[in-house]
Scaffold this motif. Structure first.
Motif, PDB file in Angstrom:
ATOM      1  N   GLY A   2      16.997  21.066  48.574  1.00 12.75           N
ATOM      2  CA  GLY A   2      16.746  19.638  48.100  1.00 12.75           C
ATOM      3  C   GLY A   2      16.745  18.776  49.262  1.00 12.75           C
ATOM      4  O   GLY A   2      17.225  19.273  50.448  1.00 12.75           O
ATOM      5  N   GLN A  37      21.876  13.950  46.977  1.00 16.15           N
ATOM      6  CA  GLN A  37      20.492  14.603  46.730  1.00 16.15           C
ATOM      7  C   GLN A  37      19.778  13.241  46.151  1.00 16.15           C
ATOM      8  O   GLN A  37      20.150  12.581  45.554  1.00 16.15           O
ATOM      9  N   VAL A  41      18.266  17.339  40.214  1.00 18.44           N
ATOM     10  CA  VAL A  41      17.993  18.665  40.174  1.00 18.44           C
ATOM     11  C   VAL A  41      16.840  19.081  39.275  1.00 18.44           C
ATOM     12  O   VAL A  41      16.929  18.716  38.141  1.00 18.44           O
ATOM     13  N   GLN A  45      14.124  24.015  40.896  1.00 16.84           N
ATOM     14  CA  GLN A  45      15.342  24.093  41.701  1.00 16.84           C
ATOM     15  C   GLN A  45      16.336  25.155  40.844  1.00 16.84           C
ATOM     16  O   GLN A  45      16.885  25.935  41.433  1.00 16.84           O
ATOM     17  N   PHE A  46      16.233  24.744  39.702  1.00 15.79           N
ATOM     18  CA  PHE A  46      17.430  25.661  38.851  1.00 15.79           C
ATOM     19  C   PHE A  46      16.652  27.085  38.535  1.00 15.79           C
ATOM     20  O   PHE A  46      17.540  27.752  38.419  1.00 15.79           O
ATOM     21  N   TYR A 118      25.486  25.559  39.646  1.00 14.61           N
ATOM     22  CA  TYR A 118      24.426  25.152  40.646  1.00 14.61           C
ATOM     23  C   TYR A 118      24.967  24.624  41.991  1.00 14.61           C
ATOM     24  O   TYR A 118      24.698  24.917  42.887  1.00 14.61           O
ATOM     25  N   ARG A 251      22.709  15.570  39.576  1.00 13.45           N
ATOM     26  CA  ARG A 251      22.478  15.830  41.102  1.00 13.45           C
ATOM     27  C   ARG A 251      23.488  16.241  42.082  1.00 13.45           C
ATOM     28  O   ARG A 251      24.639  15.929  41.253  1.00 13.45           O
TER      29      ARG A 251
END
Length: 260
Positions: A2, A37, A41, A45-46, A118, A251
């Protein structure tokens, strides 16, 4: 992992212009620089994180997540939500749903531990409440108007909130009913998107002394003029750390020494 924006160190008034008791009193706070970020998210991305690690979220392991639903008895607060055993990050609407067309939506149905997992994998951490509010405050177009992160002076939208009479009808006059893809509205002055609205965001801060809940910030697509009015940088709410829902995401932050 990111794109990140540099947030310079400095001081600000935390809890400025409080509306609810838990938001005050206004307090001068100093904050060290960090990188945040630029958007929440996303599901894409996850998905990469899960593919590389095999991670299984708490909602998948423990029987589902809280899902906001349109109610036939809207006067009953509890009827707005149901604990859906099939609601997870990859089935955000429950049974029969998937991520088709939602790659750039903020990932939801994640507990605090899921968000932490994460963040660690991505080389960062969750922001504290102070860091989050400081970054959001710096981004305001008009520091004297707490609502300037939500709408322009002419009334047009700067954030995804509930438009209409909550919880009866979301008119979608801001362009969206429900979640919006990240980055659909103009960024704040720091280059950060969606600090107000769309989804609440996990922080690392307890909600209060001896309160077993964690602070979430930023409001969501369920905030409205006719209900919670938590589309302000000082607004705060809380959630149990092992719980998740369809309107909370996150984020990540990187400290300067860890930044790419």
């Amino acid at each position: 992992m990111g794109t990140f924006a540099d947030v310079p160190g400095g001081g600000f008034i935390m809890g400025a212009d409080p509306v609810y008791a838990e938001e005050g009193p206004p307090t001068k706070v100093f904050v060290s620089p960090f990188r945040l970020q630029v958007h929440e998210v996303t599901n894409r991305q996850f998905s990469t994180f899960v593919a590389e690690t095999g991670y299984i979220t708490e909602a998948e392991r423990n029987g589902g997540s809280a899902l906001f639903v349109k109610s036939r008895t809207p006067e009953n607060f509890m009827s707005w939500w149901r604990l859906d055993p099939l609601a997870t990050w990859k089935t955000p609407g429950g049974e029969g749903s998937d991520l088709t067309g939602r790659d750039n939506h903020p990932v939801v149905h994640l507990s605090l531990n899921d968000a932490r997992a994460y963040a660690s994998w991505a080389g960062g951490r969750l922001p504290t409440e102070v860091e989050w509010e400081y970054a959001a405050s710096l981004g305001l177009f008009d520091p004297d108007d707490p609502r300037s992160g939500m709408r322009r002076p002419d009334g047009t939208a700067r954030a995804n909130i509930w438009t209409g009479f909550f919880p009866i009808q979301d008119t979608g006059s801001d362009g969206f009913e429900g979640l919006a893809p990240v980055g659909c509205f103009e960024p704040g002055l720091t280059g950060l998107y969606d600090m107000i609205g769309n989804v609440w965001e996990w922080t690392e801060s307890p909600f209060g002394p001896d309160v077993p809940r964690i602070t979430i910030k930023g409001g969501s697509y369920l905030c409205s003029d006719t209900y919670c009015r938590r589309y302000r940088v000082a607004a705060r709410d809380s959630m149990e750390p092992d719980f998740s829902s369809s309107h909370v995401g996150f984020r990540i932050l990187k400290d300067p020494a860890l930044a790419d």
